[in-house]
Scaffold this motif. Structure first.
Motif, PDB file in Angstrom:
ATOM      1  N   LEU A  25      16.574  -7.104  24.814  1.00  0.00           N
ATOM      2  CA  LEU A  25      16.472  -6.103  23.753  1.00  0.00           C
ATOM      3  C   LEU A  25      16.103  -6.737  22.417  1.00  0.00           C
ATOM      4  O   LEU A  25      15.393  -6.139  21.610  1.00  0.00           O
ATOM      5  N   VAL A  53      12.821  -4.739  20.987  1.00  0.00           N
ATOM      6  CA  VAL A  53      12.905  -3.898  19.788  1.00  0.00           C
ATOM      7  C   VAL A  53      11.844  -4.285  18.751  1.00  0.00           C
ATOM      8  O   VAL A  53      11.077  -3.426  18.298  1.00  0.00           O
ATOM      9  N   PRO A  54      11.744  -5.595  18.351  1.00  0.00           N
ATOM     10  CA  PRO A  54      10.673  -5.922  17.388  1.00  0.00           C
ATOM     11  C   PRO A  54       9.272  -5.693  17.942  1.00  0.00           C
ATOM     12  O   PRO A  54       8.367  -5.329  17.194  1.00  0.00           O
ATOM     13  N   VAL A  92       8.344  -3.307  20.105  1.00  0.00           N
ATOM     14  CA  VAL A  92       8.086  -1.864  20.054  1.00  0.00           C
ATOM     15  C   VAL A  92       7.821  -1.420  18.617  1.00  0.00           C
ATOM     16  O   VAL A  92       6.869  -0.657  18.349  1.00  0.00           O
ATOM     17  N   VAL A  93       8.658  -1.889  17.683  1.00  0.00           N
ATOM     18  CA  VAL A  93       8.489  -1.514  16.275  1.00  0.00           C
ATOM     19  C   VAL A  93       7.126  -1.963  15.757  1.00  0.00           C
ATOM     20  O   VAL A  93       6.419  -1.218  15.067  1.00  0.00           O
TER      21      VAL A  93
END
Length: 624
Positions: A343, A347-348, A350-351
């Motif tokens: 994760l 997360v970075p 996807v962002v």
């Protein structure tokens, strides 16, 4: 401190082999898991950028990086083989808690940067081969976690076989790519001469070093070598060091071939045709077919990318587990740790894709490798100090010549990184409209990390190793004893772990047995050495626990109690039942830490495993 990668620690036997070849073969494997980190998608980005912008000029950087990597990985393997600790565990025993928290934070940043590159590489490979969107590809990489859990449960040898198969796919793919590209061999040889065309080349060169000599590999190698069970005599350790060096040499030279092949492919196709800005993996994939005239070139490229991403993500996640458990002595369930690691990368990714779009992925890959390079000094310098320490290495410390070579490598890396940081900060100050923000945030942070680096470099020269050991365990020996009641049990076992739960457990046991009963304090040691060698271990945590157990005994004997002590070695859920069932105890008393629900998922539970396995009553005292 627990055992490093306890699921597979000392799980591969190297003794009793019919021939020398089979014995050597038993040691082979860890370096191949390490080698995948040297050919991960982050390397692809920096190699493609270097080859397309500067042709064959930066091949020497790859060769230099490979030599650096071979020396540093051999030092990491030496640390694990001799001390039975991984690099994170050795750091935790050596530095203060404050310094260790910073080192842990930096190591986690490196793991996140590494995993980010692997997630993006896998997603790009899936996109190129199956036309899956990058965002969906990133989300699919969550499944890697379950693949890793499946493989490690099958044993380290099966995991190594899987990784070697993926490495072979990458290698064979680039053999064919070289056949299609037909590089100019004369220019390839010229590229081995050190040159830096301009400042942009320095940025790419540092990225290549960061992508090649990876900090998480130093933590990982020192742990993986502990999966081999071998004779702990002086001769046996020498043999293990020799065979692991051979393993590392073969594996890392294969990784050098792959990296060089990627850079040469970029030089022979893109640079040769005037396409100097091909840094994106997607662009490289699209241009291969028209430039090389075969549809197989882009297909093999994508297949190799997926294989590289899949293999390196497994090893990167293992390194994350090692770093958390080593620095923090925080044992959470392996699958939880792997989900967290993944994760931190997803997360970075996807962002970034949502905010900046898919076109930014190439730059993000190169940035991730530069971040890795910036963290290298904080892993390399402690490693050099540890393997140079005569007391820590028990006669297997490195020679003066090797120390000079290691410090030279560390100096090159730190100097290059220092220049990069200085140039970047200078550039930010020139282009920003808010220089005060840079002066009050980035500059103090950079200065702080510089002082930390200097502290790590020079402290061991002024503080002797024997005085440089820190005990990080939450031990508390101030026991408050309550008034006694009558007794009924005659032989009482008390499980202790040197936490606040001990006070409640001991007092409750005394209420059952009074002064006339016999009490046995049982503590289970979970260190690497303790798990492998039992009472023969001399690791720091076992020594501390033994001392504390004796202090408990002295304190309680002075109060008039009949106290015996017993140390166990391994997982409490397995060791405690064995000790209890082998002795004639009337009851086992133990305290709990008061966590349940989600905390049981994170930390596991000893009580549930214990109560079904012992043949006497279990008295559980809940910690309020």
């Amino acid at each position: 401190m627990g055992k490093s990668l306890e699921e597979v620690n000392e799980s591969v036997a190297t003794q009793g082999k019919a021939s020398t070849f089979r014995r050597i073969l038993a040691f082979f494997g860890p370096a191949y898991l390490i080698s995948v980190g040297y050919m991960d998608p982050g390397n692809w980005a920096t190699d493609l950028a270097g080859g397309s912008q500067f042709g064959y000029a930066l091949i020497w950087v790859l060769l230099m990086s490979n030599v650096m990597a071979l020396l540093l990985q051999s030092l990491s393997a030496r640390l694990g083989i001799v001390t039975q600790r991984d690099l994170a565990q050795a750091s935790r025993e050596t530095y203060s808690p404050f310094v260790n928290y910073i080192l842990y934070f930096l190591a986690e940043i490196a793991i996140a940067a590494c995993d980010l590159a692997e997630v993006l590489g896998m997603a790009i490979g899936l996109n190129l081969l199956f036309n899956i969107s990058l965002l969906d590809g990133v989300l699919i990489t969550v499944l890697d976690t379950f693949l890793l859990l499946f493989l490690i449960n099958k044993g380290i040898r099966k995991m190594e076989a899987f990784i070697i198969a993926l490495v072979a796919i990458v290698g064979f793919s680039f053999v064919f790519e070289m056949f299609f590209a037909q590089p100019e061999l004369g220019k390839v040889v010229t590229g081995l001469i050190p040159t830096l065309p301009n400042e942009n080349a320095l940025y790419i060169a540092i990225g290549i070093i960061g992508a090649t000599v990876m900090p998480h590999n130093l933590y990982l190698h020192s742990s993986l070598v502990q999966t081999r069970k071998f004779d702990r005599s002086k001769k046996g350790i020498k043999q293990a060091l020799k065979y692991n060096l051979i393993d590392s040499t073969i594996a890392l030279n294969l990784a050098f071939f792959v990296n060089a092949a990627i850079l040469i492919l970029a030089a022979a196709t893109f640079y040769k045709n005037g396409l100097f800005e091909v840094a994106e993996i997607q662009d490289a994939h699209q241009l291969l077919e028209p430039l090389l005239g075969t549809k197989w070139a882009p297909i093999l490229f994508a297949v190799a990318l997926i294989a590289a991403g899949q293999s390196s993500t497994i090893t990167g996640t293992l390194a994350g587990q090692i770093i958390m458990e080593g620095y923090l002595s925080l044992r959470i369930q392996p699958w939880v740790r792997r989900i967290i690691t993944r994760l931190l990368a997803i997360v970075p990714a996807v962002v970034t894709i949502l905010y900046f779009g898919e076109d930014i992925t190439g730059k993000l890959l190169i940035l991730s490798q530069v971040i890795l390079s910036l963290q290298l000094g904080f892993a390399i310098i402690p490693l050099i100090h540890f393997v140079s320490d005569t007391s820590k290495m028990k006669g297997f410390h490195i020679s003066k010549t090797t120390q000079v070579a290691a410090w030279l490598i560390a100096s090159i890396i730190v100097t290059l990184n220092g220049k990069l940081v200085f140039d970047e900060i200078k550039n930010w100050l020139q282009i920003t409209n808010h220089p005060t923000l840079i002066w009050t945030t980035v500059v103090p942070l950079a200065i702080g990390f510089l002082f930390l680096l200097l502290y790590i470099v020079f402290k061991p020269f002024f503080v002797k190793a024997k005085h440089n050991i820190h005990n990080h365990s939450p031990h508390n020996l101030k026991l408050k004893l309550r008034a006694l009641n009558t007794y009924s049990a005659k032989n009482i076992a008390i499980a202790v772990d040197f936490s606040k739960a001990d006070e409640l457990a001991i007092n409750s046991a005394f209420e059952l047995g009074g002064l006339e009963a016999k009490y046995t304090l049982i503590h289970v040691v979970e260190t690497v050495g303790a798990m492998m060698y039992g009472r023969n271990t001399d690791d720091h945590e076992t020594t501390i626990d033994e001392k504390l157990l004796l202090e408990y005994k002295t304190l309680l004997v002075d109060k008039g109690y009949q106290i015996e002590t017993q140390l166990g070695f391994g997982r409490p859920g397995k060791v405690l039942p064995k000790i209890v069932n082998e002795n004639s105890f009337d009851i086992l008393v133990m305290g709990t830490h008061g966590h349940s629900g989600i905390k049981d998922l994170l930390f596991g539970t000893t009580v549930d495993k214990l109560r079904h396995k012992i043949s006497v009553p279990l008295f559980i005292i809940k910690n309020k």
